[in-house]
Design a protein around this motif. Structure first.
Motif, PDB file in Angstrom:
ATOM      1  N   ARG A 144       0.856  -1.193   0.000  1.00 50.00           N
ATOM      2  CA  ARG A 144       0.000   0.000   0.000  1.00 50.00           C
ATOM      3  C   ARG A 144       0.887   1.237   0.000  1.00 50.00           C
ATOM      4  NH1 ARG A 144      -4.408  -0.256   4.315  1.00 50.00           N
ATOM      5  NH2 ARG A 144      -2.613  -0.432   5.696  1.00 50.00           N
ATOM      6  N   CYS A 145       0.589   2.195  -0.862  1.00 54.30           N
ATOM      7  CA  CYS A 145       1.352   3.441  -0.925  1.00 54.30           C
ATOM      8  C   CYS A 145       0.638   4.517  -0.101  1.00 54.30           C
ATOM      9  CB  CYS A 145       1.505   3.910  -2.379  1.00 54.30           C
ATOM     10  SG  CYS A 145       2.384   2.729  -3.440  1.00 54.30           S
ATOM     11  N   GLU A 146       1.410   5.425   0.447  1.00 59.83           N
ATOM     12  CA  GLU A 146       0.855   6.538   1.221  1.00 59.83           C
ATOM     13  C   GLU A 146       1.061   7.843   0.470  1.00 59.83           C
ATOM     14  OE1 GLU A 146      -0.983   6.191   3.646  1.00 59.83           O
ATOM     15  OE2 GLU A 146      -0.582   4.130   4.291  1.00 59.83           O
ATOM     16  N   PRO A 147       0.076   8.728   0.379  1.00 55.75           N
ATOM     17  CA  PRO A 147      -1.223   8.629   1.080  1.00 55.75           C
ATOM     18  C   PRO A 147      -2.272   7.860   0.310  1.00 55.75           C
ATOM     19  CG  PRO A 147      -1.038  10.742  -0.016  1.00 55.75           C
ATOM     20  CD  PRO A 147       0.257  10.045  -0.295  1.00 55.75           C
ATOM     21  N   ARG A 148      -1.987   7.416  -0.935  1.00 53.71           N
ATOM     22  CA  ARG A 148      -2.997   6.737  -1.731  1.00 53.71           C
ATOM     23  C   ARG A 148      -2.297   5.813  -2.717  1.00 53.71           C
ATOM     24  NH1 ARG A 148      -6.640  10.301  -3.431  1.00 53.71           N
ATOM     25  NH2 ARG A 148      -7.353   9.025  -5.156  1.00 53.71           N
ATOM     26  N   GLY A 149      -3.061   4.897  -3.300  1.00 51.88           N
ATOM     27  CA  GLY A 149      -2.538   4.052  -4.347  1.00 51.88           C
ATOM     28  C   GLY A 149      -1.950   2.746  -3.842  1.00 51.88           C
ATOM     29  N   ALA A 150      -1.517   1.919  -4.808  1.00 51.42           N
ATOM     30  CA  ALA A 150      -0.927   0.614  -4.511  1.00 51.42           C
ATOM     31  C   ALA A 150       0.266   0.398  -5.413  1.00 51.42           C
ATOM     32  CB  ALA A 150      -1.947  -0.505  -4.698  1.00 51.42           C
ATOM     33  N   SER A 151       1.144  -0.500  -4.998  1.00 46.67           N
ATOM     34  CA  SER A 151       2.340  -0.829  -5.758  1.00 46.67           C
ATOM     35  C   SER A 151       2.474  -2.344  -5.813  1.00 46.67           C
ATOM     36  CB  SER A 151       3.581  -0.206  -5.099  1.00 46.67           C
ATOM     37  OG  SER A 151       4.762  -0.678  -5.724  1.00 46.67           O
ATOM     38  N   VAL A 152       2.636  -2.883  -7.050  1.00 53.56           N
ATOM     39  CA  VAL A 152       2.866  -4.314  -7.250  1.00 53.56           C
ATOM     40  C   VAL A 152       4.271  -4.483  -7.813  1.00 53.56           C
ATOM     41  CG1 VAL A 152       2.076  -6.422  -8.348  1.00 53.56           C
ATOM     42  CG2 VAL A 152       0.416  -4.679  -7.678  1.00 53.56           C
ATOM     43  N   THR A 153       5.068  -5.310  -7.157  1.00 54.71           N
ATOM     44  CA  THR A 153       6.461  -5.512  -7.553  1.00 54.71           C
ATOM     45  C   THR A 153       6.647  -6.934  -8.067  1.00 54.71           C
ATOM     46  OG1 THR A 153       7.217  -3.932  -5.891  1.00 54.71           O
ATOM     47  CG2 THR A 153       8.857  -5.449  -6.796  1.00 54.71           C
ATOM     48  N   VAL A 154       7.225  -7.035  -9.273  1.00 49.16           N
ATOM     49  CA  VAL A 154       7.542  -8.327  -9.881  1.00 49.16           C
ATOM     50  C   VAL A 154       9.062  -8.473  -9.908  1.00 49.16           C
ATOM     51  CG1 VAL A 154       7.326  -9.791 -11.918  1.00 49.16           C
ATOM     52  CG2 VAL A 154       5.455  -8.252 -11.282  1.00 49.16           C
ATOM     53  N   SER A 155       9.561  -9.547  -9.323  1.00 48.61           N
ATOM     54  CA  SER A 155      11.001  -9.815  -9.295  1.00 48.61           C
ATOM     55  C   SER A 155      11.287 -11.036 -10.157  1.00 48.61           C
ATOM     56  CB  SER A 155      11.448 -10.063  -7.844  1.00 48.61           C
ATOM     57  OG  SER A 155      12.798 -10.470  -7.808  1.00 48.61           O
ATOM     58  N   LEU A 156      12.223 -10.881 -11.122  1.00 45.52           N
ATOM     59  CA  LEU A 156      12.557 -11.967 -12.046  1.00 45.52           C
ATOM     60  C   LEU A 156      14.068 -12.193 -12.039  1.00 45.52           C
ATOM     61  CD1 LEU A 156      10.344 -10.864 -15.085  1.00 45.52           C
ATOM     62  CD2 LEU A 156       9.851 -12.723 -13.486  1.00 45.52           C
ATOM     63  N   PRO A 157      14.512 -13.460 -12.145  1.00 42.07           N
ATOM     64  CA  PRO A 157      15.964 -13.713 -12.198  1.00 42.07           C
ATOM     65  C   PRO A 157      16.553 -13.224 -13.517  1.00 42.07           C
ATOM     66  CG  PRO A 157      14.746 -15.751 -12.539  1.00 42.07           C
ATOM     67  CD  PRO A 157      13.731 -14.715 -12.168  1.00 42.07           C
ATOM     68  N   LEU A 158      17.735 -12.618 -13.434  1.00 38.78           N
ATOM     69  CA  LEU A 158      18.410 -12.161 -14.642  1.00 38.78           C
ATOM     70  C   LEU A 158      18.969 -13.347 -15.420  1.00 38.78           C
ATOM     71  CD1 LEU A 158      20.352  -9.103 -13.175  1.00 38.78           C
ATOM     72  CD2 LEU A 158      18.381  -9.023 -14.708  1.00 38.78           C
ATOM     73  N   SER A 159      19.074 -13.167 -16.715  1.00 39.34           N
ATOM     74  CA  SER A 159      19.695 -14.206 -17.535  1.00 39.34           C
ATOM     75  C   SER A 159      21.198 -14.238 -17.267  1.00 39.34           C
ATOM     76  CB  SER A 159      19.430 -13.926 -19.010  1.00 39.34           C
ATOM     77  OG  SER A 159      20.065 -12.711 -19.391  1.00 39.34           O
ATOM     78  N   SER A 160      21.828 -15.295 -17.707  1.00 35.48           N
ATOM     79  CA  SER A 160      23.259 -15.463 -17.443  1.00 35.48           C
ATOM     80  C   SER A 160      24.080 -14.353 -18.081  1.00 35.48           C
ATOM     81  CB  SER A 160      23.727 -16.827 -17.963  1.00 35.48           C
ATOM     82  OG  SER A 160      23.423 -16.949 -19.349  1.00 35.48           O
ATOM     83  N   SER A 161      23.633 -13.832 -19.231  1.00 34.76           N
ATOM     84  CA  SER A 161      24.415 -12.784 -19.896  1.00 34.76           C
ATOM     85  C   SER A 161      24.403 -11.496 -19.089  1.00 34.76           C
ATOM     86  CB  SER A 161      23.852 -12.528 -21.301  1.00 34.76           C
ATOM     87  OG  SER A 161      22.494 -12.110 -21.207  1.00 34.76           O
ATOM     88  N   SER A 162      23.223 -11.154 -18.477  1.00 26.85           N
ATOM     89  CA  SER A 162      23.153  -9.948 -17.646  1.00 26.85           C
ATOM     90  C   SER A 162      23.992 -10.107 -16.397  1.00 26.85           C
ATOM     91  CB  SER A 162      21.700  -9.654 -17.275  1.00 26.85           C
ATOM     92  OG  SER A 162      20.973  -9.271 -18.408  1.00 26.85           O
TER      93      SER A 162
END
Length: 594
Positions: A570-588
């Protein structure tokens, strides 16, 4: 004004000459007013209301009587009144015990929400060291009565919710009786360390100059945007105007219409409205074992059933112990036989349970596939339908520019290809085929998805994008598109709930955290309630009316299939935040080490 209100009440009790001369029944209408604030404050609050009720029941006389909480409930049992003005808690107890109906609830300038118009101020002297509820241990308490709603039941419930026993935490509890100003006097003179008073009483007395500002201070003060008075507890509905079955329906209707027609008072903004939420009061009554019931043998047994059950268990244990001494050999043999029988039944039940679980898993899988297909096909089908309808309208008006026609056909073709990709993806899922991840530039893929979203977004919501170049992930491009298109659509739905003067904004930011890429989608929709936030965090459980469960559930399934995760904040004072975490490829990952 005070003398005028007192004269009004006296005239109403005795009956005015005009009312006495008018034709009609001689039986008066009896009004009961619970005097919680003190006579002066009560008269200021209810003089216009009493006047309106008198007009509604004319030519019958109106008799007004003041009650304390204990005498009020006793008077209800003896049918001593027809109309009542009392706190929500007392009214609820009274109506459940003796029948009747609550018509209206009081609102004021300080408490415009009728569901949050009453509570308790836990007060100490301004120089007292007491700050929190835990500091009340061993203090001397002053209250008006243990039957008072805001004067005892509400703060006692607050203490119980914090894990404290309201009857044991204080060194002494002194009941000083009505009016509630008696409690202030006890605390001021030092005969008590702390007192429980109804909310807004301090403000009323300070405005009238009867107490000095800062003379008293609140313990564990709370804040609520819907309530302007200082308070230490949860808030409940305020005062109720109710009628008893002894009042004819026609009189009740005239009272309702007359009181509702009263304008808010110029100084305090007092008016009558309708309260829609009485659940907090019932929860409080349940917590304190104050369920409103009529005294009966069944209620007595229900109240003391724990003691009865304990005595019965003791007698049963003595009987079983005596019988076991003489039959111990037989019982052991029978016990072994029963144990063997239970073991065989348990093994059979285990086999049945395994079969049932297998069937349920298949049904759940079919349901997930059907839901996923229906949810994800909606967007491309809407695009196809919109462009087709648009072309039909343009063609009905005359020739269409070839460039416009080709652009629309391109959009329809792209939406059709996306629908085909989704169907093929679901078919592979059903057949058990795993998706074929490829190395993708995360920033480019997300930017492409945002462009698609903007083309078909008609709500005028702005989308800000902050990329982080050089981050690659291994994923199926179709699945990646489903993940972030779902998040953008959810944010759009949230922003559409804003007020007209609050434009919707979505911010998408890509960053790197160790060996993982992090994509954060944040909106400025309305502030999330605790209930909605909890449902969003339980991803995959559909939520009625919110449009959050299925989309986030699919997002989670696909992200975890790529080795990632999804979190909601939950963000203050309003709104929402969705976080997606993905593994990096071997090259990165190698690029960073180099």
């Amino acid at each position: 004004m005070l003398r005028r209100a007192q004269a009004l009440l006296c005239c109403l009790v005795l009956g005015s000459p005009a009312a006495g001369a008018a034709p009609g029944p001689d039986e008066p209408v009896r009004l009961a007013v619970v005097n919680s604030f003190g006579e002066a404050v009560s008269l200021r609050y209810f003089s216009e209301t009493v006047d309106a009720i008198a007009r509604a029941v004319a030519p019958r006389r109106l008799e007004v009587h003041e009650y304390e909480p204990s005498s009020f409930l006793e008077g209800a049992q003896k049918n001593k009144f027809d109309v009542t003005i009392a706190s929500a808690g007392l009214t609820t107890l009274m109506l459940e015990q003796t029948n009747g109906s609550a018509l209206l609830s009081l609102s004021t300038r300080r408490a415009p929400n009728p569901n949050k118009a009453n509570g308790t101020a836990v007060i100490v002297r301004g120089d007292s060291p007491v700050q929190t509820l835990a500091d009340l241990q061993g203090r001397r308490l002053a209250i008006v009565s243990r039957k008072a709603f805001a004067g005892w039941q509400v703060p006692a419930g607050e203490l119980m919710r914090s894990g404290q026993n309201p009857e044991a935490i204080f060194s002494s509890i002194r009941e000083v009786g009505m009016p509630m100003e008696n409690v202030l006097r006890e605390v001021k003179t030092g005969r008590a360390d702390v007192g429980f008073v109804i909310t807004c009483l301090l403000e009323e007395l300070e405005e009238s100059g009867r107490i000095a500002r800062g003379e008293f201070r609140l313990v564990a003060e709370k804040k609520d945007p819907d309530f302007a008075c200082r308070h230490s507890t949860a808030l409940y509905p305020g005062w109720f105007l109710s009628v008893k079955p002894t009042l004819p329906a026609a009189d009740a209707r005239r009272i309702l219409m007359e009181v509702l027609a009263l304008p808010p008072s110029p100084r305090r903004g007092v008016y009558w409205t309708v309260s829609s939420d009485r659940k907090p009061m019932r929860d409080l009554f349940t917590l304190m074992n104050l369920e409103p019931r009529k005294p009966s043998v069944a209620n007595f047994i229900q109240r003391y059933k724990g003691y009865f059950l304990g005595a019965l268990l003791v007698l049963l244990a003595l009987f079983l112990y005596s019988a076991a001494i003489t039959r111990i050999t037989y019982r052991r043999t029978a016990a072994l036989a029963r144990a063997r029988e239970r073991q065989l039944k348990a093994e059979l039940e285990l086999k049945r349970s395994a079969q049932t679980i297998d069937s349920l898993e298949k049904v759940q899988a079919v349901g997930l596939i059907a839901s996923m297909l229906a949810h994800e096909l909606r967007q491309p089908l809407v695009v196809i339908t919109n462009y087709a309808q648009g072309l039909r309208i343009r063609l009905s008006r005359g020739p269409v520019d070839r460039g416009v026609l080709m652009s629309s056909l391109d959009e329809i073709e792209a939406a059709g290809e996306r629908a085909d990709e989704i169907v093929e993806h679901v078919r592979n899922f059903v057949k058990g085929r795993r998706s074929r991840p490829v190395e993708l530039d995360l920033g480019q893929e997300v930017e492409k998805i945002i462009r698609t979203f903007k083309r078909h977004c008609r709500s005028g919501i702005s989308v800000a994008f902050e990329p982080c170049p050089g981050l690659s992930v291994r994923a199926d491009p179709v699945e990646l598109g489903i993940i972030f298109m779902n998040l953008l659509r959810n944010s759009e739905e949230a922003c559409l709930k804003n007020e007209r003067d609050t434009p919707g904004r979505i911010a998408v930011r890509i960053s790197r955290s160790g060996e993982r890429a992090v994509v954060r989608v944040q909106d400025n929709g309305p502030r999330l309630t605790d209930e909605v936030l909890e449902r969003m965090r339980k991803l995959g459980r559909p939520s009625s009316g919110e449009g959050l469960g299925l989309g986030l559930g699919i997002t989670r399934e696909l992200a975890e299939g790529c080795g990632g995760s999804v979190s909601v904040e939950r963000c203050e004072p309003r709104g929402a935040s969705v976080t997606v975490s993905l593994p990096l490829s071997s090259s990165s990952a190698q690029g960073r080490s180099n």
